[in-house]
Design a protein around this motif. Sequence first.
Motif, PDB file in Angstrom:
ATOM      1  N   ASP A  68      -6.892  -2.359   3.186  1.00 23.57           N
ATOM      2  CA  ASP A  68      -6.312  -3.441   2.779  1.00 23.57           C
ATOM      3  C   ASP A  68      -6.702  -4.683   3.502  1.00 23.57           C
ATOM      4  OD1 ASP A  68      -4.316  -1.747   1.713  1.00 23.57           O
ATOM      5  OD2 ASP A  68      -3.880  -0.682   3.544  1.00 23.57           O
ATOM      6  N   ASP A  85      -0.175   5.095   1.234  1.00 22.03           N
ATOM      7  CA  ASP A  85      -0.433   6.169   2.401  1.00 22.03           C
ATOM      8  C   ASP A  85      -0.298   5.237   3.508  1.00 22.03           C
ATOM      9  OD1 ASP A  85      -0.822   8.984   1.160  1.00 22.03           O
ATOM     10  OD2 ASP A  85      -2.052   7.704  -0.156  1.00 22.03           O
ATOM     11  N   GLY A  86       0.547   5.830   4.435  1.00 20.93           N
ATOM     12  CA  GLY A  86       0.597   5.200   5.844  1.00 20.93           C
ATOM     13  C   GLY A  86       1.317   3.981   5.783  1.00 20.93           C
ATOM     14  N   THR A  87       1.984   3.334   4.788  1.00 20.68           N
ATOM     15  CA  THR A  87       2.752   2.222   4.629  1.00 20.68           C
ATOM     16  C   THR A  87       4.036   2.490   4.209  1.00 20.68           C
ATOM     17  OG1 THR A  87       0.691   1.098   4.226  1.00 20.68           O
ATOM     18  CG2 THR A  87       2.874   0.099   3.461  1.00 20.68           C
ATOM     19  N   ASP A 115       1.004  -1.161  -0.019  1.00 21.89           N
ATOM     20  CA  ASP A 115      -0.074   0.063   0.068  1.00 21.89           C
ATOM     21  C   ASP A 115       0.836   1.320  -0.022  1.00 21.89           C
ATOM     22  OD1 ASP A 115      -2.104   1.727   0.620  1.00 21.89           O
ATOM     23  OD2 ASP A 115      -1.467   1.522   2.764  1.00 21.89           O
ATOM     24  N   ASP A 158      -1.915  -0.455   5.837  1.00 15.90           N
ATOM     25  CA  ASP A 158      -2.282   0.385   7.123  1.00 15.90           C
ATOM     26  C   ASP A 158      -3.769   0.301   7.305  1.00 15.90           C
ATOM     27  OD1 ASP A 158      -2.334   2.149   5.278  1.00 15.90           O
ATOM     28  OD2 ASP A 158      -2.403   3.617   7.006  1.00 15.90           O
ATOM     29  N   ASP A 159      -4.537  -0.122   6.451  1.00 17.36           N
ATOM     30  CA  ASP A 159      -5.986   0.640   6.442  1.00 17.36           C
ATOM     31  C   ASP A 159      -7.207  -0.548   6.470  1.00 17.36           C
ATOM     32  OD1 ASP A 159      -7.846   2.438   7.056  1.00 17.36           O
ATOM     33  OD2 ASP A 159      -7.150   3.836   5.464  1.00 17.36           O
TER      34      ASP A 159
END
Length: 274
Positions: A207, A28-30, A26, A203-204
């Motif tokens: 996912d 964003d955030g990963t 992923d 992260d979400d």
Amino acid sequence: MKHLFSREGQQAIDTVMAGRPLLAFDFDGTLAPIVARPDDAMVPLSLRLRLSQLAEVLPTAIVTGRSVADVRHRLGFEPHCIIGSHGAEAPTDWLADQPTFDWQAAIAPARQLLHAQQAELAAAGIVLEDKGQSLALHHRLAPDQEAAMRLIGALIHALPGGVRAFGGKCVVNIVAEHAPDKGDAVNQLAARLGCGVGVFIGDDVNDEPVFQKVPAGWLTVRIGREDTMSSARFFLDSHVEMAPMLQQLLTAFTRHGPPQRTPSEPPPADPGRG
Ligand SMILES: [Mg+2]
């Protein structure tokens, strides 16, 4: 779910890297830390270098909610494949040999309705992002989060049929009802590349379809432990642990050495003989 830097996690890394896996991430955030303005998101240098090294030796993919064009210049390395809009935007070279579905047209009525509400959305601090194959309502910067969520809820309720809405971190996404999700897209990619195993890190909530749909032997990692119901096998505490994690993938790959040539394969050409 166990921490990836546990004994079980180390064994899982070693096992999966021995199988020459597909590496899918992923964004964003990963790979990129969450930032207040989505337009500022970039992969940090400490990850770029390791990702470049991994992409030289293994098939590497980005599977993101962003559009392919948006994410490409934020990476700082060249993956083999980028899948955008939560699985709905396939790489262009896939389109030649599969029935094409026009997810962009499928969300056109929703697009029209949301664009007509632009002024009201902007007044509430909500940013409408049109990614072609999907739409997103970002509310991270809304001064009154409750009011923003009420407005988004009312708009989602009023959307015409044929679309699916799902939440993320300070965002509500809208895709065509029958568009592939990230899990479908990752499985299709692994099949195309002939990869029997893989690594996926996200992260979400969006996912989770990957964690649920990939075969059991995959190494699946969720960043953050706030979702105790996650289907990932392992977790990392934060994005900060991504650099040591990638380093462990590299170390495990090196330990297993280059792919072995089977006896039926011809020897490599001698460059000295032209
Ligand atoms: Mg994410």
